[in-house]
Design an enzyme around this catalytic site. Structure first.
Site, PDB file in Angstrom:
ATOM      1  N   ILE A  39       0.829  -1.206   0.000  1.00  0.00           N
ATOM      2  CA  ILE A  39       0.000   0.000   0.000  1.00  0.00           C
ATOM      3  C   ILE A  39       0.866   1.259   0.000  1.00  0.00           C
ATOM      4  O   ILE A  39       0.527   2.255  -0.655  1.00  0.00           O
ATOM      5  CB  ILE A  39      -0.967  -0.016   1.201  1.00  0.00           C
ATOM      6  CG1 ILE A  39      -1.995  -1.130   1.023  1.00  0.00           C
ATOM      7  CG2 ILE A  39      -1.650   1.332   1.376  1.00  0.00           C
ATOM      8  CD1 ILE A  39      -2.752  -1.114  -0.298  1.00  0.00           C
ATOM      9  N   HIS A  85      -4.650  24.548  20.535  1.00  0.00           N
ATOM     10  CA  HIS A  85      -5.477  24.888  19.369  1.00  0.00           C
ATOM     11  C   HIS A  85      -4.815  26.017  18.584  1.00  0.00           C
ATOM     12  O   HIS A  85      -4.338  26.979  19.192  1.00  0.00           O
ATOM     13  CB  HIS A  85      -6.853  25.346  19.843  1.00  0.00           C
ATOM     14  CG  HIS A  85      -7.742  25.853  18.731  1.00  0.00           C
ATOM     15  ND1 HIS A  85      -8.363  25.001  17.840  1.00  0.00           N
ATOM     16  CD2 HIS A  85      -8.082  27.119  18.358  1.00  0.00           C
ATOM     17  CE1 HIS A  85      -9.063  25.725  16.980  1.00  0.00           C
ATOM     18  NE2 HIS A  85      -8.912  27.011  17.262  1.00  0.00           N
TER      19      HIS A  85
END
Length: 475
Positions: A195, A454
């Site tokens: 993959i 954040h």
């Protein structure tokens, strides 16, 4: 004249050289026998060079799509020889680093083939002496260690009937040395290595077909993750055939490429491409190292060991790919450290393999630690699951890649963390938090209570942890 050591390590890959450095730290007189180059498969034919190529493929796609970021440039083109030069440069720089570390630790390095010997005048222990057939035709050396670690690694498996010639049919070893990209490729095997190559080559613009014997690609990963990866690859134009058995006797190579038939649920199909990459797992390098001169046992070709990596011969240990298991560089490094500490008389904790993270460096990336949902249910757990998409994470949108999600699996009865599974950009870096949480036996509530900055991708952990109990904020 034979040379005495506290420890001789046969194999200088990640497991071997890390073990050697730890042994040096503990005051053990140590030697490493390496057949080719320090760093082993991971540095020279695996982890590092493939990730260099994957990074170039990612950059190519970023440049092609730069208008999405408000950046207008000329058409992106690939200079594959330059990519290969960069790969070689990075590998060599890291190779020099490993050489320096062993020199710093005063660890002797013998370049050649190490072989265990039986009882002899040199050593009364069965397998307690090591013959080194030095490279370059030099006179052999005899080493007399008190202990031995076998870290001889693995090599790509092949399938009978598929002639790996390095021209039309490759394994990952030969593929890394390609001088130019093919127009199309058949990848036999949809596991981690297959993959990664499928993702990379598709991003470079190569036509890719993946043929996987199991019912889905990435069969060792969580089912939802595998399904999301299949969706992402198909979006890139990768053709995927699962539940397909390659009929190797039908393989036919010619000037225009190669064709092969496979049995699929819909009947026999013929697949054609310019090249073929065989990616069906790896097998242990145990031939020619003298196991027959010892009582060491093997299982399906891999050396059998106990929790401290001792073989049936208590003074001989084995670590890394040669013992099977996860076959990951970071696992091998920890195995080597545990073996050395056991040799030194310390009391290392055995490695809990459920706490070892696993990564697939495709685009999108996959990272996981612990049990999949299928494994947890099969073990009898009643599970509760928290999922959270990157689409709801501000930093993911800033980066221009909101594809993927995180999945946290917990025990419904005890709240214990059972597994964390991720697919998306940079998740191979993010999974370290999941690994730490698993190691510390955290519960989802504790992950949620840790303040995540954040805007960062790490916020997905706290949101998914809250989602386990239906309390996610931003969805």
């Amino acid at each position: 004249m034979a040379k005495e050591y506290d420890l001789v390590i046969i194999g200088g890959g990640t497991g071997g050289y890390v073990a050697a450095i730890r042994a040096s730290q503990l005051g053990l007189k140590t030697a490493v026998v390496e057949k080719e180059a320090l760093g082993g498969t991971c540095l020279h034919r695996g982890c590092i060079p493939t990730k260099v190529l994957l990074k170039s493929a990612e950059i190519y796609q970023t440049v092609k799509n730069s208008e999405n970021y408000g950046i207008i440039g000329g058409p992106a083109t690939i200079n594959f020889s330059k990519i290969q030069e960069r790969k070689s440069s990075i590998v060599e720089k890291l190779h020099q680093g490993v050489q320096y570390l062993l020199k710093k630790g005063k660890i002797d390095v013998y370049y050649g083939t190490g072989r265990l010997l039986g009882p002899s005048i040199f050593s009364p222990l069965a397998g307690g002496s090591v013959s080194v057939e030095l490279n370059g035709g030099k006179e052999n050396e005899i080493l007399l260690p008190k202990n031995i670690i076998l870290a001889t690694g693995s090599r790509p498996k092949t399938l009978p009937g598929l002639n790996v010639d390095g021209v039309t049919v490759f394994t990952s070893d030969e593929a890394l040395m390609m001088k130019e990209l093919p127009e199309s490729v058949i990848i036999v095997g949809g596991g981690v290595i297959g993959i990664e190559w499928a993702s990379m080559l598709a991003d470079f613009g190569v036509g890719v077909t993946v043929i996987e014997y199991e019912k889905r690609i990435l069969p060792s990963e969580d089912g939802e993750i595998a399904a999301e990866m299949e969706k992402a690859l198909r979006k890139k134009g990768v053709e995927i055939a699962t539940g397909a058995k390659v009929l190797t006797e039908t393989a036919a190579a010619g000037e225009k490429g190669i064709s092969v038939e496979a049995e699929t649920e819909g009947g026999r199909r013929i697949f054609t491409a310019e090249k073929m990459l065989v990616s069906v797992g790896r097998e242990a390098n145990t031939e020619g190292i003298g196991l027959e001169n010892t009582d060491i046992e093997t299982d399906r070709g891999f050396i059998r060991v106990n929790e401290y990596y001792q073989t049936k011969e208590s003074h001989i240990y084995a670590v890394g790919d040669v013992i099977g298991g996860l076959q990951l560089a970071h696992a091998a490094a920890r195995e080597g450290t545990i073996a050395v500490e056991h040799i030194a008389g310390l009391r290392p904790d055995p490695l809990a393999y459920e706490n070892v993270p696993r990564c697939v460096y495709s685009r999108p990336e996959v990272a996981s630690v612990g049990l999949s949902e299928e494994e947890a249910r099969a073990k009898g757990y009643s599970v509760k699951i928290g999922r959270f998409p990157f689409q709801a994470v501000g930093k993911a949108l800033i980066n221009g890649d909101g594809e993927g999600f995180i999945k946290i699996i917990a025990d419904e009865k005890t709240d214990d963390l059972l597994g964390i599974h991720m697919i998306g950009a940079h998740v191979t870096d993010l999974i370290a938090e999941g690994s730490l949480a698993k190691f510390l036996d955290a519960v989802p509530w504790e992950i949620a209570q840790a303040v995540h900055p954040h805007p960062t991708l790490s916020e997905i952990f706290s949101e998914a942890a809250l989602a386990v109990d239906g309390k996610a904020i931003h969805i």
